[in-house]
Write a protein that holds these residues in place. Structure first.
Motif, short mmCIF file in Angstrom:
data_model
loop_
_atom_site.label_atom_id
_atom_site.label_comp_id
_atom_site.label_asym_id
_atom_site.label_seq_id
_atom_site.Cartn_x
_atom_site.Cartn_y
_atom_site.Cartn_z
N ALA A 23 0.85 -1.20 0.00
CA ALA A 23 0.00 0.00 0.00
C ALA A 23 0.88 1.25 0.00
N GLU A 24 1.98 1.20 0.73
CA GLU A 24 2.90 2.34 0.80
C GLU A 24 3.54 2.59 -0.57
N GLN A 25 3.93 1.54 -1.27
CA GLN A 25 4.52 1.70 -2.60
C GLN A 25 3.52 2.26 -3.59
N LYS A 26 2.29 1.77 -3.52
CA LYS A 26 1.24 2.28 -4.41
C LYS A 26 0.99 3.76 -4.16
N GLU A 27 0.97 4.14 -2.88
CA GLU A 27 0.75 5.55 -2.51
C GLU A 27 1.88 6.43 -3.05
N GLU A 28 3.13 5.95 -2.92
CA GLU A 28 4.27 6.72 -3.40
C GLU A 28 4.23 6.86 -4.93
N LEU A 29 3.91 5.79 -5.65
CA LEU A 29 3.81 5.86 -7.10
C LEU A 29 2.70 6.80 -7.54
#
Length: 108
Positions: A23-29
């Protein structure tokens, strides 16, 4: 006795089946995709000049692997013993020494 290359970690990546993003990676992207070009900080990247850097990248020795040709040479016995005393790969060492001398001469 420790296993040779025990410190090496190998990972396999299948581009057709990439790992799921957190979820953190998706948010950053998502945040990055909404950024305007002028808001991106390029201060740690030198500017490129007319794509000349891409041309230079193709010239790097790491990308060039010359064809090896078998040959016979005569070396002084002491020179050969010195090369062999360094361990396995004396022919590779001979090639490296000659390549360094060649490149040094070309640079002059």
């Amino acid at each position: 006795m420790p296993k040779k290359n025990a410190h090496i970690v190998r990972h396999n990546f299948d581009p057709d089946n990439p790992p799921a993003l957190s979820a953190e990676q998706k948010e950053e992207l998502n945040a990055l995709s909404k950024m305007k070009d002028e808001d991106i900080d390029y201060s740690d990247i030198p500017p490129m000049d007319d794509n000349k850097q891409w041309y230079k990248a193709a010239e790097q020795p790491a990308l060039y692997r010359p064809v090896k040709k078998p040959t016979t040479i005569r070396l002084d016995a002491d020179v050969l013993e010195w090369l062999k005393s360094k361990g396995k790969g004396y022919q590779t060492r001979i090639n490296a020494i000659l390549r360094e001398a060649m490149l040094d001469e070309i640079k002059r």
